[in-house]
Write a protein that holds these residues in place. Structure first.
Motif, PDB file in Angstrom:
ATOM      1  N   PHE A  38       8.691  -1.204   4.657  1.00  0.00           N
ATOM      2  CA  PHE A  38       7.610  -0.333   4.733  1.00  0.00           C
ATOM      3  C   PHE A  38       7.960   0.710   5.865  1.00  0.00           C
ATOM      4  O   PHE A  38       6.906   1.528   5.975  1.00  0.00           O
ATOM      5  N   HIS A  39       8.883   1.098   6.042  1.00  0.00           N
ATOM      6  CA  HIS A  39       9.159   2.273   7.144  1.00  0.00           C
ATOM      7  C   HIS A  39       8.596   3.385   6.589  1.00  0.00           C
ATOM      8  O   HIS A  39       8.476   4.376   7.481  1.00  0.00           O
ATOM      9  N   SER A  40       8.794   3.646   5.402  1.00  0.00           N
ATOM     10  CA  SER A  40       8.592   4.972   4.775  1.00  0.00           C
ATOM     11  C   SER A  40       7.217   5.209   4.303  1.00  0.00           C
ATOM     12  O   SER A  40       6.822   6.153   3.768  1.00  0.00           O
ATOM     13  N   THR A  41       6.440   3.995   4.515  1.00  0.00           N
ATOM     14  CA  THR A  41       5.146   4.204   4.063  1.00  0.00           C
ATOM     15  C   THR A  41       4.048   5.038   5.178  1.00  0.00           C
ATOM     16  O   THR A  41       4.194   4.730   6.227  1.00  0.00           O
TER      17      THR A  41
ATOM     18  N   PRO B 229       0.832  -1.139   0.062  1.00  0.00           N
ATOM     19  CA  PRO B 229       0.078   0.005  -0.102  1.00  0.00           C
ATOM     20  C   PRO B 229       0.710   1.298   0.013  1.00  0.00           C
ATOM     21  O   PRO B 229       2.033   1.087   0.558  1.00  0.00           O
ATOM     22  N   ALA B 230       0.321   2.359  -0.601  1.00  0.00           N
ATOM     23  CA  ALA B 230       0.973   3.842  -0.426  1.00  0.00           C
ATOM     24  C   ALA B 230       0.645   4.428   0.385  1.00  0.00           C
ATOM     25  O   ALA B 230       1.515   5.206   0.970  1.00  0.00           O
ATOM     26  N   LEU B 231      -0.471   4.170   1.222  1.00  0.00           N
ATOM     27  CA  LEU B 231      -0.822   4.812   2.425  1.00  0.00           C
ATOM     28  C   LEU B 231      -1.511   3.772   3.305  1.00  0.00           C
ATOM     29  O   LEU B 231      -2.395   3.068   2.790  1.00  0.00           O
ATOM     30  N   ILE B 232      -1.564   3.785   4.694  1.00  0.00           N
ATOM     31  CA  ILE B 232      -2.310   2.895   5.605  1.00  0.00           C
ATOM     32  C   ILE B 232      -2.893   3.762   6.586  1.00  0.00           C
ATOM     33  O   ILE B 232      -2.436   4.589   7.244  1.00  0.00           O
TER      34      ILE B 232
ATOM     35  N   TYR C 173      -0.822  12.824   1.575  1.00  0.00           N
ATOM     36  CA  TYR C 173       0.410  11.927   1.897  1.00  0.00           C
ATOM     37  C   TYR C 173       0.636  10.939   0.580  1.00  0.00           C
ATOM     38  O   TYR C 173       1.629  10.349   0.487  1.00  0.00           O
ATOM     39  N   THR C 174      -0.145  10.950  -0.661  1.00  0.00           N
ATOM     40  CA  THR C 174       0.055  10.286  -1.832  1.00  0.00           C
ATOM     41  C   THR C 174       0.583  11.253  -2.777  1.00  0.00           C
ATOM     42  O   THR C 174       0.947  10.690  -3.911  1.00  0.00           O
TER      43      THR C 174
END
Length: 133
Positions: A81-84, A54-57, A126-127
């Protein structure tokens, strides 16, 4: 402003034990053209992340088994995924909850019940970086 075709490239994950919240988010995001991945708790989300990237959670705070703080901390400790971006969801709008979310690495905080506009505004915020890459 992005088009629904551009949005379709982006996957948004919604982690919440409430089927009502998951369904609302799915409708709002789907209408805007995003691909939506739903998870009903942190374990379910972590199992699905590798497949869907995912691009955003969006992550609820109060959930059984693995709460939102623990889930966010695990995502942020992951090398993959640390930067998601992770946006915490809560029906409580307290300073303590916001501070605790920030301590585990959350990028933002959205109070439930959210509106379609507030949800989509957060997603766009955020995207946009995904399109500038």
């Amino acid at each position: 402003m992005t088009t629904p075709q551009e949005n379709a490239r982006l996957k948004i994950m919604v982690i919440d034990d409430s089927s009502t919240i998951r369904r609302s988010a799915e409708i709002f995001l789907g209408q805007a053209g995003y691909q939506v991945i739903l998870a009903d708790d942190g374990f379910d989300a972590l199992a699905k992340m590798n497949d869907h990237k995912p691009a955003l959670i969006f992550c609820d705070i109060l959930m059984p088994r693995l709460d939102g703080y623990q889930t966010c901390a695990l995502i942020k400790k992951s090398s993959k995924f640390h930067s998601t971006p992770v946006v915490m969801l809560s029906s409580k709008d307290g300073l303590f909850d916001r501070a605790r979310g920030a301590m585990v690495g959350s990028d933002a905080y959205l109070t439930k019940p959210f509106t379609k506009d507030s949800l989509l505004k957060t997603v766009r915020e955020y995207t946009e970086l995904a399109f500038s890459k």
